[in-house]
Design an enzyme around this catalytic site. Structure first.
Site, PDB file in Angstrom:
ATOM      1  N   ASP A   1     -40.761  59.062 -36.973  1.00 33.34           N
ATOM      2  CA  ASP A   1     -41.395  59.465 -35.716  1.00 33.34           C
ATOM      3  C   ASP A   1     -42.784  58.876 -35.542  1.00 33.34           C
ATOM      4  O   ASP A   1     -43.370  59.003 -34.465  1.00 33.34           O
ATOM      5  CB  ASP A   1     -41.511  60.991 -35.661  1.00 33.34           C
ATOM      6  CG  ASP A   1     -42.476  61.517 -36.713  1.00 33.34           C
ATOM      7  OD1 ASP A   1     -43.510  62.097 -36.339  1.00 33.34           O
ATOM      8  OD2 ASP A   1     -42.219  61.327 -37.907  1.00 33.34           O
TER       9      ASP A   1
ATOM     10  N   ASP B   1     -37.864  59.999 -42.851  1.00 34.87           N
ATOM     11  CA  ASP B   1     -39.166  60.641 -42.962  1.00 34.87           C
ATOM     12  C   ASP B   1     -38.926  62.155 -42.887  1.00 34.87           C
ATOM     13  O   ASP B   1     -37.870  62.603 -42.414  1.00 34.87           O
ATOM     14  CB  ASP B   1     -40.061  60.168 -41.821  1.00 34.87           C
ATOM     15  CG  ASP B   1     -41.383  60.886 -41.792  1.00 34.87           C
ATOM     16  OD1 ASP B   1     -42.059  60.955 -42.832  1.00 34.87           O
ATOM     17  OD2 ASP B   1     -41.744  61.418 -40.716  1.00 34.87           O
TER      18      ASP B   1
ATOM     19  N   LYS C   1     -47.178  54.297 -46.383  1.00 31.60           N
ATOM     20  CA  LYS C   1     -46.868  53.711 -45.086  1.00 31.60           C
ATOM     21  C   LYS C   1     -48.177  53.409 -44.345  1.00 31.60           C
ATOM     22  O   LYS C   1     -49.105  54.214 -44.425  1.00 31.60           O
ATOM     23  CB  LYS C   1     -46.043  54.704 -44.250  1.00 31.60           C
ATOM     24  CG  LYS C   1     -44.772  55.202 -44.946  1.00 31.60           C
ATOM     25  CD  LYS C   1     -44.163  56.367 -44.173  1.00 31.60           C
ATOM     26  CE  LYS C   1     -43.016  56.997 -44.926  1.00 31.60           C
ATOM     27  NZ  LYS C   1     -42.482  58.192 -44.242  1.00 31.60           N
TER      28      LYS C   1
ATOM     29  N   THR D   1     -41.293  60.541 -47.734  1.00 33.08           N
ATOM     30  CA  THR D   1     -42.370  61.285 -47.093  1.00 33.08           C
ATOM     31  C   THR D   1     -43.744  60.858 -47.579  1.00 33.08           C
ATOM     32  O   THR D   1     -43.905  60.422 -48.724  1.00 33.08           O
ATOM     33  CB  THR D   1     -42.189  62.797 -47.336  1.00 33.08           C
ATOM     34  OG1 THR D   1     -43.283  63.515 -46.765  1.00 33.08           O
ATOM     35  CG2 THR D   1     -42.110  63.106 -48.826  1.00 33.08           C
ATOM     36  N   SER D   2     -44.736  61.018 -46.711  1.00 32.68           N
ATOM     37  CA  SER D   2     -46.123  60.745 -47.087  1.00 32.68           C
ATOM     38  C   SER D   2     -46.781  61.958 -47.728  1.00 32.68           C
ATOM     39  O   SER D   2     -47.911  61.873 -48.199  1.00 32.68           O
ATOM     40  CB  SER D   2     -46.922  60.310 -45.856  1.00 32.68           C
ATOM     41  OG  SER D   2     -46.436  59.083 -45.353  1.00 32.68           O
TER      42      SER D   2
ATOM     43  N   ASP E   1     -41.653  65.206 -42.142  1.00 28.05           N
ATOM     44  CA  ASP E   1     -42.332  65.936 -41.073  1.00 28.05           C
ATOM     45  C   ASP E   1     -42.314  65.139 -39.779  1.00 28.05           C
ATOM     46  O   ASP E   1     -42.756  63.992 -39.732  1.00 28.05           O
ATOM     47  CB  ASP E   1     -43.768  66.251 -41.487  1.00 28.05           C
ATOM     48  CG  ASP E   1     -44.335  67.456 -40.757  1.00 28.05           C
ATOM     49  OD1 ASP E   1     -43.583  68.093 -40.003  1.00 28.05           O
ATOM     50  OD2 ASP E   1     -45.516  67.764 -40.958  1.00 28.05           O
TER      51      ASP E   1
END
Length: 224
Positions: A168, A18, A143, A112-113, A20
């Protein structure tokens, strides 16, 4: 399993990170931009506080807050706000540089989102060059759906079962588990009690990797 010190598994073909909260932190920027965005769209503090921001695509967050006819414009607006706020608003998290520098291209990807332009801008800001990325633009389900991680494994040409996910956020860890991957949780944004993972560590400074002919070996050392 909640292994805090030792070797994780045999070897892995690829490591999926991931962005951030895992590789970098832009939390202050995220909250600054989204708070301004919420004010612009007349969203109450109560409604805004009830929505989980971290680890989810912006389009999904906006769908929780606004009617369909204004979502496209709202998505474009938050993209502008966050991209303009990148300079000075992003920092590398501990251990990121050391772990990534030990991995050759083909052995890792960023999942990443965020949208691709925003994720690339954030990584450029901290000097991270990435070989492969799966961003919000690349998927139809974010996700905690496993699609982002499964797509990353496919692009790297590896078996999902031989991938390790570093995350995280609860949503990201759920996505990694659903993809059949080993999960490593970082307590950079959530307490350990909220993170369901194979391994829980404080951040990437507690992780070391060794690349060999059979794949990547991961060791964790999170002793006080």
């Amino acid at each position: 399993m909640n292994l805090l010190h030792g070797k994780l598994g045999p070897t892995f073909d690829a490591l999926l990170f991931d962005n951030d909260g895992t590789l970098i932190s832009s939390m202050e920027s995220v909250h600054r931009c989204w708070t301004r965005w919420a004010r612009e769209y007349g969203i109450t503090e109560e409604a805004f506080a009830a929505v989980e921001l971290h680890g989810r695509p912006a389009a999904e967050i906006i769908a929780d807050l606004l009617p369909e006819d204004v979502r496209a414009g709202a998505l474009a607006r938050i993209e502008v706000l966050e991209t303009e706020d990148v300079a000075g608003g992003v920092v590398l998290l501990p251990g990121t540089k050391e772990v990534l520098s030990a991995l050759p291209a083909g052995r890792w990807a960023v999942v990443t989102s965020a949208t691709r332009p925003l994720a690339e801008a954030r990584l450029r800001e901290v000097g991270v060059d990435f070989p492969e990325m799966v961003a919000a633009d690349d998927i139809t389900r974010g996700k905690p759906d496993p699609e982002p991680f499964l797509l990353a494994a496919a692009r790297l040409g590896v078996d999902p079962a031989r991938c390790a996910v570093f995350e995280d956020a609860p949503a990201g860890l759920a996505a990694g588990r659903a993809a059949g991957m080993t999960t490593v949780a970082l307590t950079t944004t959530h307490p350990a009690a909220e993170l369901d993972a194979d391994v829980v560590v404080r951040d990437l400074s507690a992780v070391s990797v060794l690349v060999g002919a059979d794949g990547v070996t991961i060791e964790t050392d999170d002793r006080p």
